[in-house]
Design a protein around this motif. Sequence first.
Motif, PDB file in Angstrom:
ATOM      1  N   ASN A  92       0.891  -1.125   0.105  1.00  0.00           N
ATOM      2  CA  ASN A  92      -0.078   0.009   0.085  1.00  0.00           C
ATOM      3  C   ASN A  92       0.944   1.298   0.054  1.00  0.00           C
ATOM      4  N   TYR A  93       0.366   2.124  -0.436  1.00  0.00           N
ATOM      5  CA  TYR A  93       1.157   3.695  -0.256  1.00  0.00           C
ATOM      6  C   TYR A  93       1.311   4.371   0.926  1.00  0.00           C
ATOM      7  N   LYS A  94       0.386   4.098   1.840  1.00  0.00           N
ATOM      8  CA  LYS A  94       0.579   4.324   2.980  1.00  0.00           C
ATOM      9  C   LYS A  94      -0.036   3.574   3.954  1.00  0.00           C
ATOM     10  N   PHE A  95       0.149   3.359   5.324  1.00  0.00           N
ATOM     11  CA  PHE A  95      -0.372   2.276   6.257  1.00  0.00           C
ATOM     12  C   PHE A  95      -1.379   3.147   7.038  1.00  0.00           C
ATOM     13  N   THR A  96      -2.385   3.582   6.210  1.00  0.00           N
ATOM     14  CA  THR A  96      -3.499   4.115   6.833  1.00  0.00           C
ATOM     15  C   THR A  96      -4.824   3.296   6.445  1.00  0.00           C
ATOM     16  N   PHE A  97      -5.688   3.412   6.963  1.00  0.00           N
ATOM     17  CA  PHE A  97      -7.168   2.669   6.819  1.00  0.00           C
ATOM     18  C   PHE A  97      -7.528   2.828   5.444  1.00  0.00           C
ATOM     19  N   THR A  98      -7.571   4.133   4.908  1.00  0.00           N
ATOM     20  CA  THR A  98      -8.111   4.468   3.721  1.00  0.00           C
ATOM     21  C   THR A  98      -7.365   3.788   2.524  1.00  0.00           C
ATOM     22  N   GLU A  99      -6.038   4.215   2.650  1.00  0.00           N
ATOM     23  CA  GLU A  99      -5.144   3.367   1.691  1.00  0.00           C
ATOM     24  C   GLU A  99      -5.025   1.981   1.588  1.00  0.00           C
ATOM     25  N   VAL A 100      -5.125   1.329   2.833  1.00  0.00           N
ATOM     26  CA  VAL A 100      -5.064  -0.117   2.688  1.00  0.00           C
ATOM     27  C   VAL A 100      -6.540  -0.596   2.243  1.00  0.00           C
ATOM     28  N   LEU A 101      -7.528   0.309   2.331  1.00  0.00           N
ATOM     29  CA  LEU A 101      -8.820  -0.099   1.824  1.00  0.00           C
ATOM     30  C   LEU A 101      -8.570   0.091  -0.018  1.00  0.00           C
ATOM     31  N   TRP A 102      -7.927   1.065  -0.176  1.00  0.00           N
ATOM     32  CA  TRP A 102      -7.916   1.470  -1.574  1.00  0.00           C
ATOM     33  C   TRP A 102      -7.318   0.137  -2.128  1.00  0.00           C
ATOM     34  N   SER A 103      -5.906   0.003  -1.705  1.00  0.00           N
ATOM     35  CA  SER A 103      -5.269  -1.284  -1.925  1.00  0.00           C
ATOM     36  C   SER A 103      -5.885  -2.554  -2.123  1.00  0.00           C
ATOM     37  N   LEU A 104      -6.754  -2.847  -1.011  1.00  0.00           N
ATOM     38  CA  LEU A 104      -7.620  -4.040  -1.046  1.00  0.00           C
ATOM     39  C   LEU A 104      -8.528  -3.923  -2.138  1.00  0.00           C
ATOM     40  N   SER A 105      -9.319  -2.877  -2.582  1.00  0.00           N
ATOM     41  CA  SER A 105     -10.034  -2.789  -3.510  1.00  0.00           C
ATOM     42  C   SER A 105      -9.448  -3.010  -4.773  1.00  0.00           C
ATOM     43  N   ILE A 106      -8.176  -2.577  -4.951  1.00  0.00           N
ATOM     44  CA  ILE A 106      -7.497  -2.880  -6.418  1.00  0.00           C
ATOM     45  C   ILE A 106      -7.125  -4.273  -6.795  1.00  0.00           C
ATOM     46  N   PHE A 107      -6.652  -4.725  -5.491  1.00  0.00           N
ATOM     47  CA  PHE A 107      -6.395  -6.495  -5.434  1.00  0.00           C
ATOM     48  C   PHE A 107      -7.665  -7.282  -5.751  1.00  0.00           C
ATOM     49  N   LEU A 108      -8.817  -6.747  -5.182  1.00  0.00           N
ATOM     50  CA  LEU A 108     -10.100  -7.569  -5.047  1.00  0.00           C
ATOM     51  C   LEU A 108     -10.694  -7.366  -6.560  1.00  0.00           C
ATOM     52  N   GLU A 109     -10.470  -6.154  -7.085  1.00  0.00           N
ATOM     53  CA  GLU A 109     -11.330  -5.937  -8.451  1.00  0.00           C
ATOM     54  C   GLU A 109     -10.403  -7.027  -9.423  1.00  0.00           C
ATOM     55  N   SER A 110      -9.010  -7.056  -9.315  1.00  0.00           N
ATOM     56  CA  SER A 110      -8.235  -7.773 -10.219  1.00  0.00           C
ATOM     57  C   SER A 110      -8.617  -9.134 -10.227  1.00  0.00           C
ATOM     58  N   LEU A 111      -9.006  -9.799  -9.262  1.00  0.00           N
ATOM     59  CA  LEU A 111      -9.752 -11.071  -9.135  1.00  0.00           C
ATOM     60  C   LEU A 111     -11.304 -11.437  -9.308  1.00  0.00           C
ATOM     61  N   ALA A 112     -12.045 -10.238  -9.267  1.00  0.00           N
ATOM     62  CA  ALA A 112     -13.421 -10.226  -8.844  1.00  0.00           C
ATOM     63  C   ALA A 112     -14.282 -10.940  -9.833  1.00  0.00           C
ATOM     64  N   ILE A 113     -13.517 -10.951 -11.456  1.00  0.00           N
ATOM     65  CA  ILE A 113     -14.241 -11.623 -12.402  1.00  0.00           C
ATOM     66  C   ILE A 113     -13.999 -13.329 -12.425  1.00  0.00           C
ATOM     67  N   LEU A 114     -13.274 -13.717 -11.275  1.00  0.00           N
ATOM     68  CA  LEU A 114     -12.858 -15.048 -11.377  1.00  0.00           C
ATOM     69  C   LEU A 114     -14.225 -16.054 -11.112  1.00  0.00           C
ATOM     70  N   PRO A 115     -15.024 -15.792 -10.461  1.00  0.00           N
ATOM     71  CA  PRO A 115     -16.295 -16.262 -10.120  1.00  0.00           C
ATOM     72  C   PRO A 115     -17.020 -16.484 -11.264  1.00  0.00           C
ATOM     73  N   GLN A 116     -17.257 -15.416 -12.147  1.00  0.00           N
ATOM     74  CA  GLN A 116     -17.952 -15.645 -13.500  1.00  0.00           C
ATOM     75  C   GLN A 116     -17.269 -16.180 -14.348  1.00  0.00           C
ATOM     76  N   LEU A 117     -16.084 -16.120 -14.533  1.00  0.00           N
ATOM     77  CA  LEU A 117     -15.345 -17.029 -15.451  1.00  0.00           C
ATOM     78  C   LEU A 117     -15.437 -18.468 -15.213  1.00  0.00           C
ATOM     79  N   PHE A 118     -15.337 -18.665 -13.776  1.00  0.00           N
ATOM     80  CA  PHE A 118     -15.200 -20.116 -13.446  1.00  0.00           C
ATOM     81  C   PHE A 118     -16.842 -20.729 -13.747  1.00  0.00           C
ATOM     82  N   MET A 119     -18.009 -19.716 -13.345  1.00  0.00           N
ATOM     83  CA  MET A 119     -19.296 -20.146 -13.992  1.00  0.00           C
ATOM     84  C   MET A 119     -19.307 -20.425 -15.469  1.00  0.00           C
TER      85      MET A 119
END
Lengths: 10, 212
Positions: free
Chosen positions: B110-137
């Motif tokens: 993350n770019y800064k160890f703050t709640f909002t920045e960690v949340l931003w990083s989480l959303s970026i990583f999560l988005e990159s894999l979010a399509i997997l259940p759909q492709l799996f289906m």
Amino acid sequence: VWKVEGHDEL
Amino acid sequence: MNLFRLFGDLSHLASIFILLHKIRTTRSCRGISFKTQALYVAVFVSRYLDILWEWVSLYNFVMKVFFIASSCFILYLMKMKYRPTHDPSIDTFRVEFLVGPCALLALIFNYKFTFTEVLWSLSIFLESLAILPQLFMLQRTGEAETITTHYLAALGAYRALYIPNWIYRYFSEGVVDPIAVTAGLVQTALYADFFYVYFTTVIQGQKFELPA
């Protein structure tokens, strides 16, 4: 070179 | 703002409208992964909540509100209005295997160890894999309605267009966002197989069917 400040993209 | 990014965002907008159109006209959410859609709500809420304390531009604000609202609305349609048309028995990707590692990655990268920045990083990583259940289906059922494949193509195009956008920004502004770029490359790569089948079947006017 590393953009570490602000997130302007969606 | 450059054209790659603009068309990427427009493609993202288009994908949502295609999905809504599919649900409305077929009066069904058959073939759509609820898990993927739920992940998108998590992604948009965790990343775009900054509209409450950060002002980037009107464009940025309107888009963020739209993506949060539309993803929640799609979830409502799937869970309430068209609930009987959703079959959980084929939507079996184990999402917990995605969320855990993504949370760990967000804590490390993350770019800064703050709640909002960690949340931003989480959303970026999560988005990159979010399509997997759909492709799996898709992989499980082996076929898809044409309109559903157009939705996926628009979504994949949005991710693909962000890559030339980053290259353009590197040369014009001299900046690179390593977290967004890494996750974005992974996310786009996930669509490779889908795009191959899409271009060789749907674009030629055939039904989207995966080889057995």
